[in-house]
Write an enzyme that holds these catalytic residues in place. Structure first.
Site, PDB file in Angstrom:
ATOM      1  N   GLY A  14      -1.647  -2.158  -8.632  1.00  0.00           N
ATOM      2  CA  GLY A  14      -0.565  -1.573  -8.284  1.00  0.00           C
ATOM      3  C   GLY A  14      -0.297   0.188  -8.778  1.00  0.00           C
ATOM      4  N   SER A  15      -2.539   0.279  -8.501  1.00  0.00           N
ATOM      5  CA  SER A  15      -2.754   1.908  -8.768  1.00  0.00           C
ATOM      6  C   SER A  15      -2.483   2.044  -7.476  1.00  0.00           C
ATOM      7  CB  SER A  15      -4.264   2.042  -9.000  1.00  0.00           C
ATOM      8  OG  SER A  15      -4.931   1.871  -7.978  1.00  0.00           O
ATOM      9  N   ASN A  16      -2.364   1.796  -6.244  1.00  0.00           N
ATOM     10  CA  ASN A  16      -2.031   2.812  -5.045  1.00  0.00           C
ATOM     11  C   ASN A  16      -1.157   2.693  -5.250  1.00  0.00           C
ATOM     12  OD1 ASN A  16      -4.329   2.720  -2.517  1.00  0.00           O
ATOM     13  ND2 ASN A  16      -5.281   0.857  -3.563  1.00  0.00           N
ATOM     14  N   ASN A 106      -2.991  -1.844   6.154  1.00  0.00           N
ATOM     15  CA  ASN A 106      -2.641  -2.163   4.720  1.00  0.00           C
ATOM     16  C   ASN A 106      -4.224  -0.802   4.394  1.00  0.00           C
ATOM     17  OD1 ASN A 106      -3.590  -3.843   2.286  1.00  0.00           O
ATOM     18  ND2 ASN A 106      -6.328  -4.423   4.329  1.00  0.00           N
ATOM     19  N   HIS A 108      -8.145  -1.376   3.185  1.00  0.00           N
ATOM     20  CA  HIS A 108      -8.976  -1.868   3.143  1.00  0.00           C
ATOM     21  C   HIS A 108     -10.169  -1.122   2.141  1.00  0.00           C
ATOM     22  CE1 HIS A 108     -11.937  -5.885   3.040  1.00  0.00           C
ATOM     23  NE2 HIS A 108     -12.513  -5.054   3.304  1.00  0.00           N
ATOM     24  N   SER A 135     -10.871   1.752   4.833  1.00  0.00           N
ATOM     25  CA  SER A 135     -10.241   2.424   5.656  1.00  0.00           C
ATOM     26  C   SER A 135      -8.354   1.525   5.746  1.00  0.00           C
ATOM     27  CB  SER A 135     -10.600   0.815   6.729  1.00  0.00           C
ATOM     28  OG  SER A 135     -12.026   1.624   6.784  1.00  0.00           O
ATOM     29  N   GLU A 142      -5.203 -11.157  12.983  1.00  0.00           N
ATOM     30  CA  GLU A 142      -6.999 -11.200  12.579  1.00  0.00           C
ATOM     31  C   GLU A 142      -7.676 -10.099  11.848  1.00  0.00           C
ATOM     32  OE1 GLU A 142     -11.569 -10.527  14.591  1.00  0.00           O
ATOM     33  OE2 GLU A 142      -9.910 -10.672  15.220  1.00  0.00           O
ATOM     34  N   ASP A 144      -8.511  -8.348   8.458  1.00  0.00           N
ATOM     35  CA  ASP A 144      -9.479  -6.731   8.658  1.00  0.00           C
ATOM     36  C   ASP A 144      -9.278  -6.031   9.442  1.00  0.00           C
ATOM     37  OD1 ASP A 144      -8.114  -7.251   5.751  1.00  0.00           O
ATOM     38  OD2 ASP A 144     -10.716  -8.305   5.390  1.00  0.00           O
ATOM     39  N   GLU A 173      -9.196   6.160  -2.075  1.00  0.00           N
ATOM     40  CA  GLU A 173      -8.210   5.083  -1.361  1.00  0.00           C
ATOM     41  C   GLU A 173      -6.572   6.135  -2.397  1.00  0.00           C
ATOM     42  OE1 GLU A 173      -7.665   0.647  -1.976  1.00  0.00           O
ATOM     43  OE2 GLU A 173      -9.807   0.921  -2.620  1.00  0.00           O
TER      44      GLU A 173
HETATM   45  C1  GRF Z   1      -7.656  -2.100  -4.237  1.00  0.00           C
HETATM   46  O1  GRF Z   1      -8.891  -1.749  -3.412  1.00  0.00           O
HETATM   47  C2  GRF Z   1      -7.489  -1.966  -2.267  1.00  0.00           C
HETATM   48  O2  GRF Z   1      -8.141  -1.584  -1.552  1.00  0.00           O
HETATM   49  C3  GRF Z   1      -7.371  -3.688  -1.810  1.00  0.00           C
HETATM   50  O3  GRF Z   1      -6.620  -4.390  -3.088  1.00  0.00           O
HETATM   51  C4  GRF Z   1      -6.679  -3.202  -3.857  1.00  0.00           C
HETATM   52  C5  GRF Z   1      -5.461  -2.674  -4.861  1.00  0.00           C
HETATM   53  O4  GRF Z   1      -5.645  -2.258  -6.016  1.00  0.00           O
HETATM   54  N1  GRF Z   1      -6.497  -4.074  -0.819  1.00  0.00           N
HETATM   55  P1  GRF Z   1      -4.349  -1.761  -6.433  1.00  0.00           P
HETATM   56  O5  GRF Z   1      -3.150  -2.926  -6.741  1.00  0.00           O
HETATM   57  O6  GRF Z   1      -3.442  -0.995  -5.569  1.00  0.00           O
HETATM   58  O7  GRF Z   1      -4.819  -0.675  -7.611  1.00  0.00           O
END
Ligand code: GRF
Length: 202
Positions: A14-16, A106, A108, A135, A142, A144, A173
């Site tokens: 969950g860092s994003n 998403n 990626h 990205s 399909e 990604d 990210e």
């Molecule tokens: C990230 O590297 C993202 O690009 C990929 O999954 C990972 C998720 O990391 N889709 P986090 O859970 O957000 O830390």
């Protein structure tokens, strides 16, 4: 101005999600965070920020379609204008993806269309690439392959390991995902107004 209501789907760290919460964009309201894994560490960030959380364990469902249909019902309760996959590690079925067409995104960890799927950092190093990155893209049927919204490039250094490269990509990210959501909010909730991919050289 009415805030953009988003629902974030996670499976793990969950860092994003944390980056999106921390940016605290005044144009954006995180209506809920949904995880398909009860132990997802990212749920704590949502709890700490007072955001509603839901856990829908895919193991409780006999088929992918049953899980996806329950997930859709759960997401739709919050009536979001944008559904954000942030480390959500499940392939979503055609029906689900179609239901959220143009409002499902998403992140990626590669410069799509290069390195779709898993192990992107390792594969980029092994392929002798000079640069890698991430990205943000619309999710289509399909894997990604949906239209790219934003990308950031990260150079691959001579002594990079999978881990060191992944860490530098992750830093980017955390900048780019909140930015992409802001773009969506600013475009008057019409994704077609910013469909031109933008490249950022950070
Ligand atoms: C990230 O590297 C993202 O690009 C990929 O999954 C990972 C998720 O990391 N889709 P986090 O859970 O957000 O830390």
């Amino acid at each position: 101005m009415k805030k953009l209501s988003i629902v974030v789907l996670i499976s793990g760290r969950g860092s994003n999600l944390k980056a999106i919460i921390d940016v605290a964009n005044p144009l954006v309201n995180i209506s809920a965070v949904i995880s398909n894994r009860p132990e997802a560490a990212g749920l704590i960030y949502a709890d700490e920020a007072g955001i509603s959380t839901e856990v829908l364990d895919h193991k409780d469902f006999a088929t992918r379609l049953e899980f996806d249909s329950a997930l859709q019902e759960c997401v739709d309760k919050y009536d979001p204008q944008l559904v954000v996959l942030a480390g959500f590690m499940r392939i979503l079925s055609q029906g689900f993806v179609r239901h959220y067409k143009g409002r499902l995104i998403n992140i990626h960890p590669s410069l799509l269309p290069k390195f779709k799927g898993l192990d992107t950092h390792k594969r980029a190093i092994e392929a002798g690439e000079k640069e890698h990155g991430l990205s943000v893209h619309f999710v289509t049927e399909e894997l990604d392959a949906g239209e790219v919204i934003l990308q950031a490039r990260v150079p691959i250094l001579a002594d990079d390991t999978e881990e060191s490269l992944a860490a530098r990509v992750l830093q980017q990210e955390h900048k780019i995902y909140p930015e992409a959501i802001q773009l969506f909010a600013e475009s008057g909730f019409r994704p077609d107004r910013f469909l031109k991919p933008v490249r950022s050289d950070n």
